[in-house]
Scaffold this motif. Structure first.
Motif, PDB file in Angstrom:
ATOM      1  N   GLN A  51       3.722  13.115 -56.934  1.00 51.28           N
ATOM      2  CA  GLN A  51       3.825  12.343 -58.161  1.00 51.28           C
ATOM      3  C   GLN A  51       3.577  13.216 -59.384  1.00 51.28           C
ATOM      4  OE1 GLN A  51       2.557  11.084 -55.414  1.00 51.28           O
ATOM      5  NE2 GLN A  51       3.908   9.348 -55.097  1.00 51.28           N
ATOM      6  N   THR A  92       1.324   4.741 -53.534  1.00 50.23           N
ATOM      7  CA  THR A  92       1.467   3.984 -54.785  1.00 50.23           C
ATOM      8  C   THR A  92       2.890   3.488 -54.982  1.00 50.23           C
ATOM      9  OG1 THR A  92       1.796   6.093 -55.941  1.00 50.23           O
ATOM     10  CG2 THR A  92      -0.434   5.198 -55.901  1.00 50.23           C
ATOM     11  N   LEU A 140      -2.238  -0.131 -50.389  1.00 49.22           N
ATOM     12  CA  LEU A 140      -3.221   0.740 -51.026  1.00 49.22           C
ATOM     13  C   LEU A 140      -4.413   0.994 -50.114  1.00 49.22           C
ATOM     14  CD1 LEU A 140      -3.123  -0.755 -54.629  1.00 49.22           C
ATOM     15  CD2 LEU A 140      -2.265   1.471 -53.915  1.00 49.22           C
ATOM     16  N   ILE A 167      -8.379   6.963 -55.844  1.00 49.67           N
ATOM     17  CA  ILE A 167      -7.348   6.333 -56.674  1.00 49.67           C
ATOM     18  C   ILE A 167      -6.802   5.082 -56.003  1.00 49.67           C
ATOM     19  CG2 ILE A 167      -5.509   7.793 -55.704  1.00 49.67           C
ATOM     20  CD1 ILE A 167      -4.152   7.678 -58.403  1.00 49.67           C
ATOM     21  N   TYR A 168      -6.681   5.109 -54.662  1.00 48.77           N
ATOM     22  CA  TYR A 168      -6.163   3.943 -53.955  1.00 48.77           C
ATOM     23  C   TYR A 168      -7.184   2.803 -53.984  1.00 48.77           C
ATOM     24  CZ  TYR A 168      -2.950   7.494 -52.197  1.00 48.77           C
ATOM     25  OH  TYR A 168      -2.040   8.517 -52.103  1.00 48.77           O
ATOM     26  N   LEU A 172      -7.069   1.214 -57.457  1.00 50.89           N
ATOM     27  CA  LEU A 172      -5.914   0.344 -57.656  1.00 50.89           C
ATOM     28  C   LEU A 172      -6.058  -0.953 -56.885  1.00 50.89           C
ATOM     29  CD1 LEU A 172      -3.028   2.985 -57.469  1.00 50.89           C
ATOM     30  CD2 LEU A 172      -3.848   1.788 -59.497  1.00 50.89           C
ATOM     31  N   ASP A 174      -0.080   9.905 -62.021  1.00 50.13           N
ATOM     32  CA  ASP A 174       0.821   9.316 -61.035  1.00 50.13           C
ATOM     33  C   ASP A 174       1.607   8.185 -61.703  1.00 50.13           C
ATOM     34  OD1 ASP A 174       2.064   7.959 -59.010  1.00 50.13           O
ATOM     35  OD2 ASP A 174       0.360   8.029 -57.638  1.00 50.13           O
ATOM     36  N   ALA A 182       1.078   4.708 -60.056  1.00 45.39           N
ATOM     37  CA  ALA A 182      -0.260   4.175 -60.290  1.00 45.39           C
ATOM     38  C   ALA A 182      -0.407   3.687 -61.724  1.00 45.39           C
ATOM     39  CB  ALA A 182      -1.307   5.245 -59.979  1.00 45.39           C
ATOM     40  N   ARG A 183       0.132   4.437 -62.668  1.00 44.84           N
ATOM     41  CA  ARG A 183       0.054   4.011 -64.062  1.00 44.84           C
ATOM     42  C   ARG A 183       0.828   2.711 -64.270  1.00 44.84           C
ATOM     43  NH1 ARG A 183       1.219   8.900 -68.096  1.00 44.84           N
ATOM     44  NH2 ARG A 183       0.723   7.215 -69.545  1.00 44.84           N
ATOM     45  N   LEU A 229      -1.341  -0.184 -62.907  1.00 49.13           N
ATOM     46  CA  LEU A 229      -2.459  -0.502 -63.791  1.00 49.13           C
ATOM     47  C   LEU A 229      -1.967  -1.145 -65.089  1.00 49.13           C
ATOM     48  CD1 LEU A 229      -4.669   2.680 -63.297  1.00 49.13           C
ATOM     49  CD2 LEU A 229      -5.106   0.377 -62.435  1.00 49.13           C
TER      50      LEU A 229
END
Length: 907
Positions: free
Chosen positions: A469, A631, A650, A658-659, A662, A691, A694-695, A698
């Motif tokens: 990513q 992600t 996730l 990070i997972y 999320l 990533d 991920a962004r 979020l």
């Protein structure tokens, strides 16, 4: 030189072989590479020969890797079989003296060069093919039976070095001791040299295989000067019936002189030239090795102007005058790979110095040359020539610019050596709050609010991005930067040699370093599979290779080409065709907002690769999780409103924080919106990570709006389009498609073909892409799927012919032929109509110097009319060629044809 190494010209990417010769131990070792990396080189021994006679010169047959020829101190040359450790036969001489050189050509001829002796020939050429093929029938002692030479040259003149030309195997070059360098054409019966260069630099002859007009030679011992010659510029004998002014043709000396090519004053020893070899994969790349272990790679470049000669026929002879042929060779780069073993900066022992090298026929990353090195301690390694570093400069306004010199304006450039660039980057980062990244780029160490960016190991504990990513986000930014890296000539040649044509899966592997090119080829491959067997035809309307923009607006661009099998028949509307096609394809039911263009959305999602049934979606997410694209799997589930499936994806990612972050963010959502306490935290985390998936997750959780997800520039184009089609209303979709198509065309973004398709808008896109990246091959290959089958545009015709000419200039005529054949097949309509003319059988006589066809009659007749102007032009074509015979042979060809036609008429 006590040991030597030679690379097999027959090596392939799957199997690489080489030969190690031990002069002192009188042995040969045939080896195969099993593994090599930057830190490790492994090989296995295939065969050895430990009973070779005492020798001072050797050569390895390019025709049969089991055969090695050695030149002995007695003057005899012995032919050895290294597979069964036997001596096949020897080549005795009349008078004993040293054999200084032996050389094979690619057809099996063997040339030997001897020391000078009065009244005897010193350059002998033997045809050993028949003797080798019958070696199993020879009786004991028959290896001493004499083998007669087919040519005897250089009477009473010592020979120091010999090389055959690869593309002209009947032509060789020889260094005559203390006198000159000569070029002999073995097809001539006179035995006289075709060319001659007066020089004392007659040792270690090496011919440039990429342009055999150039060859290099080294001087006598203690002389470290290298001369590079151009055989087209030597004076030639005057032929009968042809006279010309050779004042501008004769060359007083070498084309380029490399004075003090290696260091001569060292603490180790007085340096001598020990090796001189050209690289077979890179133009003008010359390797130089000294006796002190210094290894240097010099790259040269040619610039020339050629003014065609004028003339007239007077008294049956052709007089040519007003000639001018200027060529200039200059040094482009000089790279010291290794310093002498006694150098203060290196501190290398004498036994560890490089004693022999050879270039491989394989290329490294970005088309760089690779050489195999043999050290005095018998260790072997592979060296890849260093890529020349970009310029780094500091403008007066602060900050840092890193890029090619042409991209830096109003700054003072400073070229940095590779071993110093890391230190400079570190110091700049320390002084200006910049952070050097792993790939050599420098980025801000803080975000817009002064906080430290989150990397693994930081106090924040939130990893910014997974490796793939992070690369994707970086390439997304670079693709929108007009100063991003351009395609180099070596990379384009590498792609062409690897088979960069119309196999989309193979093309994705070839351009594995470019995710946006992979995305483009992925869409083209999907469109091609959908179009197979009229899979995109409904109501006599062919919707193949259309983009999302065309589907949405009902614009098929079918005014040209073969979109309809019968252009006279009135076609049904595009909207009705789309509806019928959706019914025929039985597309799955996907949860979509209220819309008046349901079928348009479904078909667009289908061609984008995002239309799944429940089972297909579960299988696709499972595959993404298996590939560690966690992600991406979660975002795909959210696009289908599968929040639980996204959370499970996730949680299956393991321990990376990070997972967990999320998954926790998704769990905090109540009724489609995050709690107020969480929203500020989620926004803060989104700013820290890179990533794109991920962004996007979020952003969706914090704002509860797909508009913000679609606006995320780092998100792959396929998912932005998919989210738009699945969650925005009709008016928003129309605005998005219009805006993104204009942006893709203006920026030359190749992933934009998902919207533009491969029609007129795509031509505009690739026009900007070529201007930005210089990647003509990709543009031609992509548009060949629809041009000229569906659209006809002069731009594509120019691009196509330009790419064909480029492949010819690379001497990749086989690859060019494959391109012609496959593109012609692509241009075949559904009714059998051909929109590209089938190429004629390409058996053409061409000049090896200028690549022009000898038959230049525009009417393509077998024998051209014998006209004065035509004859004058034909003979004047290549007086700059190595032997000035191109025009003469052509003149004889057309005269013979003319006489043959006259005789046929009389009979």
């Amino acid at each position: 030189m006590e040991t030597a190494i030679r690379w097999s010209p027959n090596s392939t990417a799957s199997e690489q072989r080489f030969l190690v010769a031990d002069v002192v131990g009188r042995s040969f070792k045939h080896c195969r590479v099993t593994k090599y990396t930057d830190q490790e080189f492994r090989y296995e021994t295939l065969s050895t020969h430990n009973r070779a006679p005492v020798f001072r010169a050797f050569d390895w047959s390019p025709l049969n890797e089991a055969i090695v020829a050695v030149g002995q101190w007695s003057g005899e040359a012995a032919v050895l079989n290294i597979q069964n450790s036997t001596q096949v036969f020897s080549l005795p001489i009349k008078s004993q003296r040293q054999c200084n050189a032996v050389a094979f050509n690619k057809t099996g001829l063997l040339a030997t060069g001897l020391e000078r002796v009065r009244n005897d020939f010193c350059l002998n050429v033997f045809d050993i093919n028949q003797r080798i093929s019958t070696q199993h029938t020879l009786s004991p002692g028959s290896s001493r039976q004499p083998v007669d030479s087919i040519r005897k040259l250089a009477s009473s003149e010592g020979i120091t070095s010999i090389r055959f030309f690869t593309k002209q195997p009947d032509t060789l070059i020889a260094g005559v001791k203390g006198a000159c360098v000569r070029v002999y054409d073995l097809r001539e019966s006179t035995g006289s040299p075709s060319l001659q260069f007066q020089t004392a630099h007659i040792h270690y002859l090496s011919i440039d295989p990429t342009n055999e007009n150039y060859f290099a030679s080294a001087g006598p011992p203690r002389d470290t000067t290298i001369h590079i010659w151009d055989r087209r510029s030597a004076a030639r004998p005057v032929s009968t019936g042809l006279s010309y002014n050779s004042e501008n043709n004769a060359q007083d000396g070498p084309t380029l002189v490399l004075g003090n090519a290696v260091e001569t004053e060292t603490k180790s020893d007085q340096a001598n030239i020990w090796g001189l070899r050209y690289c077979p994969t890179q133009h003008g790349c010359l390797g130089i090795l000294s006796s002190t272990g210094e290894f240097k790679i010099v790259e040269t470049r040619e610039e020339h102007t050629h003014e065609r000669r004028e003339g007239s026929i007077v008294g049956g002879s052709l007089q040519v005058y007003s000639s001018q042929n200027t060529r200039q060779l200059f040094t482009k780069h000089a790279n010291k790979v290794e310093l002498p073993y006694g150098d203060n900066c290196q501190h290398r022992k004498e036994i560890d110095r490089i004693v022999s090298f050879d270039f491989t026929n394989l290329v490294g990353s970005r088309g760089r040359a690779c050489a195999i090195l043999l050290r005095g301690n018998h260790s072997i390694e592979i060296h890849q020539s260093r890529e020349h570093h970009p310029t780094i400069a500091a403008p007066l306004t602060g900050g840092l610019l890193l890029g090619k010199p042409k991209a830096i304006l109003h700054t003072k450039a400073l070229d940095l050596l590779e071993n110093r660039s890391g230190l400079v980057n570190a110091r700049l980062a320390h002084n200006s709050n910049l952070k050097p990244s792993n790939d050599g780029r420098i980025s801000n160490a803080t975000d817009g609010q002064g906080r430290a960016s989150s990397e693994p190991g930081n106090d924040s504990g939130v990893p910014s991005v997974m490796p793939n990513q992070k690369r994707l986000a970086s390439e997304t930014a670079n693709s929108r930067d007009p100063t991003s890296a351009q395609l180099t000539d070596h990379e384009a040649r590498r792609r062409c040699a690897d088979g960069y044509l119309f196999d989309c899966d193979k093309n994705m592997k070839i351009v594995a370093d470019g995710l946006h090119l992979q995305s483009m080829w992925n869409w083209i491959g999907r469109a091609r599979s959908l179009a197979a067997d009229d899979g995109m035809v409904a109501r006599q309307v062919d919707l193949s290779y259309l983009g999302v923009y065309s589907f949405w607006h009902g614009d098929a661009n079918r005014s040209e080409g073969s979109r309809s099998p019968d252009s006279r028949e009135r076609e049904a509307s595009i909207s009705e065709a789309i509806k019928d096609l959706c019914n025929d394809l039985q597309l799955p039911e996907i949860p979509l907002p209220q819309t008046s263009k349901l079928e348009h959305r479904l078909l667009s999602l289908h061609t984008s690769g995002l239309a799944f049934t429940e089972d297909e979606l579960a299988e696709r997410i499972k595959d993404l999780i298996h590939d560690k694209r966690i992600t991406e799997a979660a975002l795909l589930a959210l696009m289908y409103n599968k929040k639980r499936l996204a959370s499970e994806s996730l949680r299956s990612g393991g321990s990376p924080q990070i997972y967990q972050t999320l998954a926790l963010a998704l769990a905090s959502v109540r009724g489609g919106k995050a709690d107020d306490g969480w929203q500020e935290i989620i926004v803060d985390i989104a700013k820290r990570i890179e990533d794109p998936f991920a962004r996007a997750i979020l952003t969706l959780v914090s704002q509860d709006s797909w508009d913000s997800v679609v606006a995320e520039p780092s998100l792959p184009f396929q998912y932005r389009v998919g989210a738009t089609l699945m969650h925005l209303d009709d008016q928003q979709i129309a605005s998005f498609l219009q805006r993104e198509q204009e942006s893709a065309i203006k920026g030359g973004l190749v992933e934009g073909v998902l919207i533009t398709g491969l029609y007129h808008h795509a031509l505009e896109l690739f026009e900007a892409y070529i201007a930005r990246s210089k990647d003509l091959p990709t543009s031609v290959l992509a548009m060949s799927f629809t041009a000229p089958l569906y659209i006809r545009d002069v731009r594509f015709q120019v691009w196509r012919e330009g790419y064909r000419s480029i492949m010819n200039s690379w001497k990749m005529r086989l690859e060019r032929t494959r391109f012609d054949v496959q593109s012609t097949k692509l241009a075949g309509g559904r009714d059998g109509q051909k929109f590209l003319q089938t190429m004629t059988p390409q058996v053409t006589l061409r000049c090896d110097n200028c690549d022009q066809a000898l038959d230049r009659n525009p009417d393509h007749q077998t024998f051209a009319p014998l006209k004065e102007q035509f004859v004058r032009d034909a003979v004047a074509i290549c007086l700059g060629a190595p032997y000035a015979v191109c025009g003469l042979e052509y003149l004889m060809f057309i005269v013979a044809g003319f006489l043959l036609k006259q005789a046929t008429k009389r009979n």
